[in-house]
Design a protein around this motif. Structure first.
Motif, PDB file in Angstrom:
ATOM      1  N   PRO A   1     -28.603 -18.113   8.582  1.00  0.00           N
ATOM      2  CA  PRO A   1     -29.596 -18.711   9.496  1.00  0.00           C
ATOM      3  C   PRO A   1     -30.318 -17.630  10.292  1.00  0.00           C
ATOM      4  N   ARG A   2     -31.554 -17.898  10.628  1.00  0.00           N
ATOM      5  CA  ARG A   2     -32.411 -16.914  11.291  1.00  0.00           C
ATOM      6  C   ARG A   2     -31.867 -16.497  12.651  1.00  0.00           C
ATOM      7  N   ASP A   3     -31.157 -17.400  13.333  1.00  0.00           N
ATOM      8  CA  ASP A   3     -30.672 -17.111  14.680  1.00  0.00           C
ATOM      9  C   ASP A   3     -29.202 -16.688  14.694  1.00  0.00           C
ATOM     10  N   CYS A   4     -28.699 -16.243  13.543  1.00  0.00           N
ATOM     11  CA  CYS A   4     -27.297 -15.842  13.433  1.00  0.00           C
ATOM     12  C   CYS A   4     -27.190 -14.432  12.862  1.00  0.00           C
ATOM     13  N   ILE A   5     -26.001 -13.850  13.000  1.00  0.00           N
ATOM     14  CA  ILE A   5     -25.682 -12.560  12.394  1.00  0.00           C
ATOM     15  C   ILE A   5     -24.496 -12.778  11.470  1.00  0.00           C
ATOM     16  N   ALA A   6     -24.591 -12.260  10.251  1.00  0.00           N
ATOM     17  CA  ALA A   6     -23.488 -12.374   9.296  1.00  0.00           C
ATOM     18  C   ALA A   6     -22.751 -11.051   9.187  1.00  0.00           C
ATOM     19  N   PHE A   7     -21.446 -11.134   8.898  1.00  0.00           N
ATOM     20  CA  PHE A   7     -20.631  -9.934   8.716  1.00  0.00           C
ATOM     21  C   PHE A   7     -19.829 -10.080   7.431  1.00  0.00           C
ATOM     22  N   GLN A   8     -19.919  -9.057   6.572  1.00  0.00           N
ATOM     23  CA  GLN A   8     -19.129  -9.071   5.353  1.00  0.00           C
ATOM     24  C   GLN A   8     -18.263  -7.825   5.285  1.00  0.00           C
ATOM     25  N   THR A   9     -17.195  -7.914   4.506  1.00  0.00           N
ATOM     26  CA  THR A   9     -16.193  -6.860   4.470  1.00  0.00           C
ATOM     27  C   THR A   9     -16.528  -5.812   3.409  1.00  0.00           C
ATOM     28  N   GLY A  10     -16.121  -4.546   3.712  1.00  0.00           N
ATOM     29  CA  GLY A  10     -16.386  -3.434   2.809  1.00  0.00           C
ATOM     30  C   GLY A  10     -15.110  -2.768   2.308  1.00  0.00           C
ATOM     31  N   GLU A  11     -15.295  -1.727   1.486  1.00  0.00           N
ATOM     32  CA  GLU A  11     -14.164  -1.077   0.823  1.00  0.00           C
ATOM     33  C   GLU A  11     -13.212  -0.384   1.783  1.00  0.00           C
ATOM     34  N   ALA A  12     -13.727   0.238   2.847  1.00  0.00           N
ATOM     35  CA  ALA A  12     -12.839   0.921   3.779  1.00  0.00           C
ATOM     36  C   ALA A  12     -11.873  -0.068   4.421  1.00  0.00           C
ATOM     37  N   LEU A  13     -12.370  -1.260   4.770  1.00  0.00           N
ATOM     38  CA  LEU A  13     -11.501  -2.269   5.371  1.00  0.00           C
ATOM     39  C   LEU A  13     -10.461  -2.744   4.358  1.00  0.00           C
ATOM     40  N   GLU A  14     -10.854  -2.857   3.095  1.00  0.00           N
ATOM     41  CA  GLU A  14      -9.887  -3.246   2.059  1.00  0.00           C
ATOM     42  C   GLU A  14      -8.756  -2.224   1.977  1.00  0.00           C
ATOM     43  N   ARG A  15      -9.093  -0.946   2.052  1.00  0.00           N
ATOM     44  CA  ARG A  15      -8.064   0.102   1.999  1.00  0.00           C
ATOM     45  C   ARG A  15      -7.202   0.089   3.256  1.00  0.00           C
ATOM     46  N   ILE A  16      -7.853  -0.032   4.411  1.00  0.00           N
ATOM     47  CA  ILE A  16      -7.122  -0.019   5.676  1.00  0.00           C
ATOM     48  C   ILE A  16      -6.093  -1.141   5.724  1.00  0.00           C
ATOM     49  N   THR A  17      -6.454  -2.318   5.183  1.00  0.00           N
ATOM     50  CA  THR A  17      -5.569  -3.492   5.247  1.00  0.00           C
ATOM     51  C   THR A  17      -4.707  -3.647   3.997  1.00  0.00           C
TER      52      THR A  17
END
Length: 370
Positions: free
Chosen positions: A292-308
């Motif tokens: 949506p235009r009035d929202c911010i989305a967050f998606q996960t990346g490779e560094a987070l996959e390694r960290i977790t």
């Protein structure tokens, strides 16, 4: 046509209060998730900043070649400043339709910084991709660009800090030995975070477009503007795309009385319903995700996959462009991605003791422009 998936959506107030349920976090980022979370009720100034900066993307992309050449940094493999025609598409063709402008967001931590802090191992000579200073257009060329860019990135990183705090709550429950508050600390203190402003130029329709589209549909090959890939950071903050009819509202630099450039008229919707962000789900299904235009989305990346240790999975995704036949060669698409990443010396693999700098160097080497 890929189905439209509805991403998990949470309120910024719930993130601030720590009341987002662990079930919602698992649905957003867990093993069976899409790996994307949408945040609503963001600060009121977000809408104006988004509109202004994505308008600047069209102004930037339409500067003269000589002006844009001044903003290129080949030594840094174009990971600071402007680039066009430096990437290849899935079919091996040079991508001349997507202009890219990278800026370091070290200013979030320290306004005096223009790039990441050097370490004993990484310096401007051996890792210019992360240790080259920003290359801003001159204020006389794009008045207001730098301040707008920094203000929107700061807002998005502020929200990313809260998303990271929620991820930490989840990880501390699920992962033995997970350091308390780790991801929030990374997002809040990192000087390697980068932002990428993208300008997808209007594409002229040709007689062969219809047959090409038909072949794509038959072959299931839709990642035409940005081949399927993983982000290599922790959390990527995304705005919704802005579509501009550049024939109706030409992005000609003509500063207003206050010294900034007027925002361009934004189309209410994409001219092509198939254009936008696509995610390969954990089950292998390709789905379209609309922000949506009035929202911010967050998606996960490779560094987070390694960290977790794989508890959070990086999101395979791609962008599909507006088909030329549906945009009449007039419609540009602009968007912003903010890649929150660990500091160069931070470990992202606790078992193998691999730092983010070492990890990122390998990714950059694989993506080097030839």
């Amino acid at each position: 046509m890929a189905p439209i998936a509805h991403a998990v959506t949470v309120s910024l107030n719930d993130l601030k209060n720590g009341t987002v349920s662990l079930e919602a976090l698992e649905e957003a980022f867990g093993p069976d998730s899409l790996g994307i979370l949408v945040v609503k009720d963001v600060p009121a100034e977000f809408a104006e900043l988004r509109h202004r900066l994505l308008s600047y993307s069209s102004y930037l992309g339409n500067l003269s070649k000589s002006e844009l050449d001044r903003l290129e940094n080949e030594k840094a493999k174009y990971l600071t400043g402007w680039s066009l025609g430096k990437e290849t598409l899935k079919n091996g063709q040079v991508d001349n339709l997507k202009g890219s402008y990278y800026a370091n967001c070290a200013f979030y931590v320290d306004p005096s910084l223009s790039c990441a802090k050097p370490t004993d191992e990484f310096n401007p000579d051996n890792f210019p991709e992360y240790l080259s200073p920003n290359m801003w257009p001159q204020e006389s060329t794009l008045p207001g660009f730098k301040s707008t860019f920094e203000d929107l990135c700061r807002l998005i990183i502020d929200v990313a800090v809260l998303v990271a705090r929620a991820c930490d709550r989840f990880a501390e429950k699920q992962i033995a030995g997970y350091p308390a508050g780790y991801l929030e600390g990374v997002v809040k203190t990192s000087t390697t975070t980068k932002a990428r402003l993208l300008h997808y130029f209007p594409e002229e329709a040709t007689a062969t477009d219809a047959s090409k589209e038909s072949n794509k549909e038959e072959e299931g090959d839709e990642d035409d503007w940005c081949a399927t890939h993983l982000d290599h950071g922790c959390l990527t903050g995304l705005t919704s795309a802005m579509f501009v009819d550049e024939a109706a509202t030409p992005p000609v630099v003509n500063p207003s009385a206050n010294g900034s450039l007027p925002p361009l008229d934004e189309l209410p919707t994409s001219p092509d319903p198939k254009a936008g962000l696509y995610i390969k789900s954990r089950t292998g299904q390709t789905v379209q995700v609309k922000i949506p235009r009035d929202c911010i989305a967050f998606q996960t990346g490779e560094a987070l996959e390694r960290i977790t240790g794989g508890k959070f999975k990086a999101v395979p995704h791609f962008v599909r462009g507006a088909r030329a036949g549906m945009s009449a060669g007039r419609i540009a698409r602009n968007t912003l991605a903010v890649f929150t990443q660990p500091n160069l010396g931070d470990e992202v693999d606790m078992e193998q003791h691999i730092t983010f700098g070492e990890f990122a160097r390998g990714i950059v080497a694989n993506n080097t422009v030839s």
